[in-house]
Design an enzyme around this catalytic site. Structure first.
Site, PDB file in Angstrom:
ATOM      1  N   ASP A 211       0.810  -1.309   0.088  1.00 33.54           N
ATOM      2  CA  ASP A 211      -0.116   0.125  -0.156  1.00 33.54           C
ATOM      3  C   ASP A 211       0.680   1.412   0.060  1.00 33.54           C
ATOM      4  O   ASP A 211       0.531   2.372  -0.037  1.00 33.54           O
ATOM      5  CB  ASP A 211      -0.633   0.044   1.349  1.00 33.54           C
ATOM      6  CG  ASP A 211      -1.909  -0.983   1.336  1.00 33.54           C
ATOM      7  OD1 ASP A 211      -2.223  -1.689   0.271  1.00 33.54           O
ATOM      8  OD2 ASP A 211      -2.581  -1.144   2.289  1.00 33.54           O
ATOM      9  N   GLY A 255      -5.374  -1.034  -0.710  1.00 35.33           N
ATOM     10  CA  GLY A 255      -5.190   0.148  -0.046  1.00 35.33           C
ATOM     11  C   GLY A 255      -5.949   0.385   0.990  1.00 35.33           C
ATOM     12  O   GLY A 255      -7.147   0.660   0.887  1.00 35.33           O
TER      13      GLY A 255
END
Ligand code: ATP
Ligand code: MG
Length: 442
Positions: A211, A255
Site C-alpha cells: 500500500d 489500499g
C-alpha cells in the site's frame, strides 16, 4: 552524531543502536566505505511532494544515517550465521530482497550460513515443526524470477521470548525481518528481548507494504510493480467499458488506509473517471454523490471506469467485526456495494448498464517484481547486510530522498503515511479523472 556539513547534531530520534563496537576490518576490498557521519537530510523541502502528510513534528536539520559498507565491522564473518524471515501479506520483490541478502552475506562477507525461517514468525517455534532452509547462493540464484516468497509467510502472534530462544539455539548473529508494520512492531519487541538478555544479536528490518503506507519507506519496494499490474487491469476495464452500451468498468485495488495504488495507477492510465480512496470519504447517493456524477459522465460519454481502493468508503458499510490472525480488522467489501448500487440506480431508470467488475488484488501481490523493483530490492538487501555486519540493530533499511539510509524501527512504526487530499498530488489525480473535487453532499 555530527554531520560534517553544518555541525548539526543528529537528534536522538534518528540515532541507530549497535550491539557493540565495530573493531574488525571489513573483508570487502573494492569500492568505498561509508563514513559514520554520512547522513541524509530528512526534509529536503518544507512540504512533501508526494502528497503525504509531512510530520509536523519533524524539525528541519534532522538527518538519517547513510547506508553502505563500513571500514570496520562488528561480526567476524567466518563465525557468523544469519537468518531471514518474511511475514504478513505477499508483495512483489520479496524474493529479490532475500536473494540480495543471501548473495551479499555469502559472497561479500563469506558468512557461514544464512538460515531461511519458514512461514513467518511461526517458523521460529519448534512446535510448528517447520524446517529451516539453508539459503545458499545456489538455492536463491533463480528465485527472483518468481513472485511470492520462497520462505512462505504467515500471520499470528509469537512470543518474542520464543523467537530469541530460537535465535540463541541456532547461534544466529544477524536477523533480517522482512514484513509490514506488524512485523516491524514484532522486530522492536525482539530487539528489546535480545537487549534484556544481554545478547549480541542484530535485528535489521526491511519494511514491506504494497500500500506504500509505511512512514519513511517511500516508495516501498514492490509498489512500482503493483501500479504497473493494477494499470493493466484498469486498461482491461476501460476496453470492456468502451465496448458495451452503458459500459462501466469497476476495479478494486489494494489500499487499506492509503489509496496510493489507486491514485498512482489512475495517474498512469489517464483512463480512470473516478478514483475512490480511503483518505477522501464520499457519498453514493445525493446530488453531489458518486451516482449523480457517474450519471452525468455516462450521459456525456457513454462509458466510465471507476477505481476503488479496498479501504475506501468504509464509513458507508457496516463495520466488520472479523479480524485476521494478527488482529488486523478485515475490511467490508466496498466494491460489492458499489456494484449493487450502480446497477440498481440505472435499472430504476429503465437502463441496463454493462458493469464489469475486476479485482486484480491477488495478482498484484503475487507477480514477480518489475525491473525497477528488482534493482531497488537488491540495494535494500545489500545495504541490510552491510548494516547488520557492523552490529547495527533496531533499524530498518530504506531509501529516502534518493539515498539508502538507516532508520530506527520506532520511527517507521509510528503512524502510517496517507495521501494528503489537499495536495497538488491529489489534485493531479482529480484532474486526470475529471471527477468533482468532492463526492460528499456536505
Ligand atoms: P502486512 O502489512 O502485509 O499485513 P504485517 O507485517 O503488518 O504485514 P501482520 O500479520 O500484521 O503483517 O504481522 C506480521 C507478524 O508480526 C505476525 O506474526 C504478527 O503476529 C506479528 N505482530 C504484529 N503486530 C505485532 C505486535 N504489535 N507485537 C508483536 N508482534 C506483532
Ligand atoms: Mg500490516
Amino acid at each position: 552524531m555530527k554531520t560534517n556539513q553544518d555541525e548539526t547534531v543528529m537528534p536522538k530520534s534518528t540515532e541507530i543502536l549497535t550491539v557493540g563496537p565495530a573493531k574488525i576490518k571489513n573483508p570487502i576490498n573494492f569500492g568505498r566505505f561509508a563514513e559514520d557521519d554520512e547522513a541524509v537530510l530528512v526534509n529536503i523541502s518544507r512540504r512533501n511532494v508526494d502528497g503525504s502528510n509531512r510530520s509536523k513534528k519533524t524539525p528541519d536539520h534532522v538527518y538519517f544515517e547513510a547506508a553502505g559498507p563500513r571500514e570496520k565491522i562488528y561480526y567476524d564473518a567466518s563465525k557468523t550465521k544469519c537468518a531471514v524471515v518474511t511475514c504478513g501479506g505477499l508483495c512483489p520483490g520479496l524474493n529479490d530482497v532475500i536473494r540480495a541478502i543471501v548473495m551479499t552475506a555469502h559472497h561479500e562477507y563469506k558468512v557461514t550460513s544464512v538460515f531461511g525461517i519458514q512461514y513467518g514468525l511461526a517458523g521460529f517455534v519448534p512446535e510448528q515443526g517447520y524446517d529451516v532452509i539453508d539459503l545458499t547462493p545456489e538455492y536463491v540464484s533463480r528465485i527472483h524470477e518468481f513472485g511470492g516468497t520462497v520462505l512462505g509467510s504467515s500471520r499470528g502472534p509469537q512470543e518474542p521470548e520464543a523467537i530469541v530462544d530460537a535465535l540463541e539455539r541456532m547461534n544466529v548473529g544477524i536477523l533480517f525481518m522482512i514484513g509490514g508494520d506488524g512485523t516491524m512492531r514484532a522486530a522492536s519487541k525482539v530487539v528489546k528481548e535480545i537487549s534484556h538478555r544481554g545478547l549480541s544479536i542484530s535485528v535489521v528490518g526491511l519494511p514491506k507494504t504494497i500500500d506504500n503506507d509505511i512512514n519513511y519507506a517511500s516508495p516501498s519496494f514492490g509498489f512500482d510493480t503493483s501500479v504497473e499490474t493494477a494499470a493493466m487491469a484498469i486498461k482491461g476495464a476501460h476496453v470492456e467499458a468502451t465496448g458495451a452500451p452503458w459500459g462501466i468498468g469497476l476495479v478494486k485495488v489494494m489500499g487499506r488506509d492509503a489509496g496510493y495504488i489507486a491514485a498512482q495507477s489512475a495517474l498512469s492510465c489517464q483512463e480512470v473517471n473516478f478514483c475512490l480512496i480511503p483518505e477522501d470519504p464520499f457519498d453514493i447517493h445525493g446530488e453531489n454523490g458518486l451516482l449523480a456524477a457517474l450519471d452525468k459522465r455516462m450521459r456525456k460519454s457513454g462509458d466510465a471506469v471507476i477505481v476503488v481502493a479496498e479501504g475506501a468508503g468504509q464509513e458507508l458499510l457496516k463495520e466488520s467485526s472479523q479480524k485476521d490472525a494478527s488482529g488486523n480488522v478485515q475490511l467490508s467489501d466496498i466494491a460489492s456495494l458499489l456494484k449493487k448500487e450502480i446497477i440498481t440506480y440505472f435499472e430504476d431508470q429503465g437502463i441496463e448498464p454493462t458493469l464489469k467488475y475486476i479485482d486484480p488484488s491477488y495478482i498484484i501481490r503475487s507477480v514477480p517484481a518489475n525491473a525497477n523493483d528488482r534493482i531497488y530490492c537488491s540495494f535494500l538487501g545489500i545495504n541490510a547486510v552491510h548494516a547488520g555486519m557492523t552490529g547495527r540493530t533496531g533499524m530498518v533499511i530504506s531509501r529516502w530522498n534518493g539515498r539508502y539510509v538507516h532508520i530506527p524501527i520506532e520511527l517507521v512504526t509510528k503512524g502510517k503515511k496517507r495521501i494528503n487530499v489537499q495536495s497538488n498530488y491529489w489534485r493531479a489525480v482529480l484532474e486526470s479523472t475529471g471527477q468533482p473535487t468532492s463526492l460528499k453532499n456536505s
